[in-house]
Design a protein around this motif. Structure first.
Motif, PDB file in Angstrom:
ATOM      1  N   TYR A   1       6.447 -13.259 -11.929  1.00  0.00           N
ATOM      2  CA  TYR A   1       5.308 -11.954 -12.438  1.00  0.00           C
ATOM      3  C   TYR A   1       5.744 -10.589 -11.969  1.00  0.00           C
ATOM      4  CZ  TYR A   1       1.035  -9.199 -12.138  1.00  0.00           C
ATOM      5  OH  TYR A   1       0.380  -8.584 -11.378  1.00  0.00           O
ATOM      6  N   HIS A   2       5.359 -10.009 -12.267  1.00  0.00           N
ATOM      7  CA  HIS A   2       6.050  -8.582 -11.661  1.00  0.00           C
ATOM      8  C   HIS A   2       5.114  -7.552 -11.723  1.00  0.00           C
ATOM      9  CE1 HIS A   2       8.151  -5.102  -9.217  1.00  0.00           C
ATOM     10  NE2 HIS A   2       7.933  -4.769 -10.515  1.00  0.00           N
ATOM     11  N   HIS A   3       4.421  -6.892 -10.509  1.00  0.00           N
ATOM     12  CA  HIS A   3       3.239  -6.079 -10.826  1.00  0.00           C
ATOM     13  C   HIS A   3       4.350  -4.457 -10.528  1.00  0.00           C
ATOM     14  CE1 HIS A   3      -0.616  -3.538 -10.681  1.00  0.00           C
ATOM     15  NE2 HIS A   3      -0.502  -3.882 -11.587  1.00  0.00           N
ATOM     16  N   PRO A   4       4.025  -3.402 -11.057  1.00  0.00           N
ATOM     17  CA  PRO A   4       4.343  -2.161 -10.816  1.00  0.00           C
ATOM     18  C   PRO A   4       4.611  -2.042  -9.418  1.00  0.00           C
ATOM     19  CG  PRO A   4       2.968  -2.129 -13.615  1.00  0.00           C
ATOM     20  CD  PRO A   4       2.914  -3.358 -12.671  1.00  0.00           C
TER      21      PRO A   4
ATOM     22  N   ASP B   1      -0.219 -11.080  -2.857  1.00  0.00           N
ATOM     23  CA  ASP B   1      -1.295 -10.285  -3.818  1.00  0.00           C
ATOM     24  C   ASP B   1      -1.239  -9.111  -4.333  1.00  0.00           C
ATOM     25  OD1 ASP B   1      -3.246 -11.661  -1.108  1.00  0.00           O
ATOM     26  OD2 ASP B   1      -3.716 -12.099  -4.018  1.00  0.00           O
ATOM     27  N   VAL B   2      -1.199  -8.213  -5.412  1.00  0.00           N
ATOM     28  CA  VAL B   2      -1.003  -7.068  -5.599  1.00  0.00           C
ATOM     29  C   VAL B   2      -2.527  -6.532  -5.150  1.00  0.00           C
ATOM     30  CG1 VAL B   2      -1.537  -5.617  -8.000  1.00  0.00           C
ATOM     31  CG2 VAL B   2      -0.873  -7.839  -7.946  1.00  0.00           C
ATOM     32  N   ILE B   3      -2.357  -5.567  -3.994  1.00  0.00           N
ATOM     33  CA  ILE B   3      -3.646  -4.682  -3.560  1.00  0.00           C
ATOM     34  C   ILE B   3      -3.558  -3.065  -3.780  1.00  0.00           C
ATOM     35  CG2 ILE B   3      -4.428  -4.057  -1.531  1.00  0.00           C
ATOM     36  CD1 ILE B   3      -3.153  -6.390   0.074  1.00  0.00           C
ATOM     37  N   PHE B   4      -4.400  -2.526  -4.433  1.00  0.00           N
ATOM     38  CA  PHE B   4      -4.884  -1.316  -4.297  1.00  0.00           C
ATOM     39  C   PHE B   4      -5.502  -0.803  -3.516  1.00  0.00           C
ATOM     40  CE2 PHE B   4      -4.958  -2.763  -9.329  1.00  0.00           C
ATOM     41  CZ  PHE B   4      -3.685  -1.740 -10.001  1.00  0.00           C
TER      42      PHE B   4
ATOM     43  N   GLY C   1      -1.512 -15.359  -6.398  1.00  0.00           N
ATOM     44  CA  GLY C   1      -2.310 -14.014  -5.648  1.00  0.00           C
ATOM     45  C   GLY C   1      -2.661 -13.320  -7.209  1.00  0.00           C
ATOM     46  N   TYR C   2      -4.304 -12.782  -6.836  1.00  0.00           N
ATOM     47  CA  TYR C   2      -5.309 -11.722  -7.068  1.00  0.00           C
ATOM     48  C   TYR C   2      -4.845 -10.403  -6.468  1.00  0.00           C
ATOM     49  CZ  TYR C   2      -7.970 -15.980  -6.447  1.00  0.00           C
ATOM     50  OH  TYR C   2      -9.308 -17.542  -6.581  1.00  0.00           O
ATOM     51  N   ILE C   3      -5.684 -10.223  -7.724  1.00  0.00           N
ATOM     52  CA  ILE C   3      -5.581  -8.889  -7.939  1.00  0.00           C
ATOM     53  C   ILE C   3      -6.720  -8.208  -7.166  1.00  0.00           C
ATOM     54  CG2 ILE C   3      -5.294  -6.605  -9.046  1.00  0.00           C
ATOM     55  CD1 ILE C   3      -3.814  -8.073 -11.714  1.00  0.00           C
ATOM     56  N   ILE C   4      -6.320  -7.021  -5.965  1.00  0.00           N
ATOM     57  CA  ILE C   4      -7.918  -7.215  -5.048  1.00  0.00           C
ATOM     58  C   ILE C   4      -7.938  -5.652  -5.048  1.00  0.00           C
ATOM     59  CG2 ILE C   4      -8.848  -6.970  -2.694  1.00  0.00           C
ATOM     60  CD1 ILE C   4      -6.758  -9.647  -1.892  1.00  0.00           C
ATOM     61  N   TYR C   5      -8.359  -4.854  -4.915  1.00  0.00           N
ATOM     62  CA  TYR C   5      -9.216  -3.759  -4.688  1.00  0.00           C
ATOM     63  C   TYR C   5      -9.986  -2.606  -3.424  1.00  0.00           C
ATOM     64  CZ  TYR C   5      -7.989  -3.397  -9.999  1.00  0.00           C
ATOM     65  OH  TYR C   5      -7.897  -2.836 -11.275  1.00  0.00           O
ATOM     66  N   ARG C   6      -9.140  -2.235  -2.743  1.00  0.00           N
ATOM     67  CA  ARG C   6      -9.893  -2.018  -1.431  1.00  0.00           C
ATOM     68  C   ARG C   6     -11.358  -0.842  -1.649  1.00  0.00           C
ATOM     69  NH1 ARG C   6      -7.505   0.848   3.992  1.00  0.00           N
ATOM     70  NH2 ARG C   6      -9.401   1.336   4.888  1.00  0.00           N
ATOM     71  N   THR C   7     -12.703  -1.061  -1.396  1.00  0.00           N
ATOM     72  CA  THR C   7     -13.501   0.057  -1.933  1.00  0.00           C
ATOM     73  C   THR C   7     -13.984   0.627  -0.931  1.00  0.00           C
ATOM     74  OG1 THR C   7     -15.452  -0.662  -2.323  1.00  0.00           O
ATOM     75  CG2 THR C   7     -13.643  -0.632  -4.922  1.00  0.00           C
TER      76      THR C   7
ATOM     77  N   THR D   1       0.603  -1.622  -0.296  1.00  0.00           N
ATOM     78  CA  THR D   1       0.218  -0.291  -0.480  1.00  0.00           C
ATOM     79  C   THR D   1       0.889   1.152   0.620  1.00  0.00           C
ATOM     80  OG1 THR D   1      -1.579  -1.349   1.331  1.00  0.00           O
ATOM     81  CG2 THR D   1      -1.990   1.451   1.468  1.00  0.00           C
ATOM     82  N   PRO D   2       1.619   1.568  -1.431  1.00  0.00           N
ATOM     83  CA  PRO D   2       2.120   2.908  -1.228  1.00  0.00           C
ATOM     84  C   PRO D   2       1.492   4.258  -0.986  1.00  0.00           C
ATOM     85  CG  PRO D   2       1.631   1.939  -3.512  1.00  0.00           C
ATOM     86  CD  PRO D   2       1.469   1.177  -2.394  1.00  0.00           C
ATOM     87  N   ALA D   3       2.101   5.431  -0.856  1.00  0.00           N
ATOM     88  CA  ALA D   3       1.316   6.338  -0.626  1.00  0.00           C
ATOM     89  C   ALA D   3       0.178   6.996  -1.449  1.00  0.00           C
ATOM     90  CB  ALA D   3       2.437   7.684  -0.402  1.00  0.00           C
ATOM     91  N   SER D   4       1.197   6.322  -2.746  1.00  0.00           N
ATOM     92  CA  SER D   4      -0.873   7.271  -3.373  1.00  0.00           C
ATOM     93  C   SER D   4       0.359   5.826  -4.790  1.00  0.00           C
ATOM     94  CB  SER D   4       0.254   8.299  -4.258  1.00  0.00           C
ATOM     95  OG  SER D   4       1.583   8.169  -5.252  1.00  0.00           O
TER      96      SER D   4
END
Length: 299
Positions: free
Chosen positions: A31-34, A144-147, A81-87, A5-8
């Protein structure tokens, strides 16, 4: 469950921005995500690591999902892992979020161990002792990738999340693992349902010591390829997933589309994947009968 969870967020909803960053997809590298500041690595995934697995006791124990997942495989499958969005971003959700992430990790690990523990339970005297290294490796390769950025995702709708995920799929050209067949969405209802889920109970000789006191919580899943690959009139590109079934679902999505696994439910209800015939829920999580489930239960 690993949370980044980066600052932005590095990725916005801007497709051009995604295209500039997504350059790492190929079958010959992990696999690598930005969003991840560092590339994933593991001491047992070096060189021709799969050749070493051919000598491991667990490689012959093919009844287990973990063994079938690990071998044969390509590098790009790892980490999984999954790509996860927190809304949801309220004061209450800020307190619940780390609790939910911890609960989710425990339940997924519990699910990963289930096949191994069943093998212990049904082992014949002449069978070799099951080797748990496959389960250990699967748990250690989960990332996981967490937005989780209030600026972009506070109150985001299913369609807004779908659009962003769809753009990422087009940019990455990803295919063939659960990560690319559907993303997860955690809103207020699913966040609270995860927190309310029972703690995994210990296993004794392959059996659970007692039945969970509460039903498993749920998490939303969105098909990023909907409606292009729609072939079932009732399919809406969205379902819920019981959190205990997230590992099972991920492996199933390696060779099947989300639409093939989404339960068929009456209009106005939400399909719920549970590793079986599925369930039907309303928005609040109340469970209604389907063709395979004639009883109504309340969460």
């Amino acid at each position: 469950m690993t949370s980044d969870t980066p600052a932005s967020s590095l990725l916005t909803r801007d497709l051009a921005e995604i295209n500039k960053l997504v350059t790492e997809q190929d079958d010959n590298s992990f696999y690598h995500h930005p969003l991840w500041s560092e590339r994933w690595s593991h001491p047992e995934f070096i060189g021709h690591y799969s050749n070493n697995w051919l000598k491991a006791p667990w490689i012959k124990q093919t009844k287990r999902r973990t063994t079938r997942f690990l071998y044969p495989s390509v590098d790009s499958k790892f980490p999984w892992g999954y790509i996860i969005y927190r809304t949801v971003y309220t004061a209450e959700s800020d307190e619940l979020w780390p609790i939910a992430m911890d609960k989710l990790a425990k339940v997924i690990n519990y699910s990963i161990d289930s096949d191994f523990l069943a093998e212990i339970q049904y082992k014949e005297p002449e069978d070799p002792e099951p080797d748990a290294d496959a389960e250990r490796l699967v748990k250690e390769t989960h990332k996981d990738v967490i937005f989780s950025d209030k600026q972009f995702w506070d109150g985001a709708s299913t369609e807004q999340v779908r659009q962003h995920f769809s753009e990422y799929l087009r940019a990455s050209k990803g295919r063939g693992t659960g990560r690319f067949e559907g993303c997860l969405l955690i809103d207020e209802r699913s966040l609270k349902s995860i927190v309310a889920s029972p703690d995994p109970q210990p296993w004794v000789k392959g059996r659970r010591t007692k039945k969970p006191s509460q039903p498993w919580g749920f998490i939303g899943m969105i098909d990023g390829r909907y409606p292009e690959n729609r072939y079932e009139p009732r399919y809406t590109g969205y379902m819920r997933v019981e959190i205990f079934s997230l590992w099972n679902l991920y492996t199933a999505l390696t060779f099947r589309y989300m639409q093939e696994l989404c339960p068929s439910v009456p209009d106005g209800l939400i399909p719920v994947y549970d590793s079986g015939t599925g369930k039907a829920q309303d928005e609040e999580g109340n469970v209604f009968p389907t063709a395979a489930d004639r009883t109504t239960r309340i969460f």
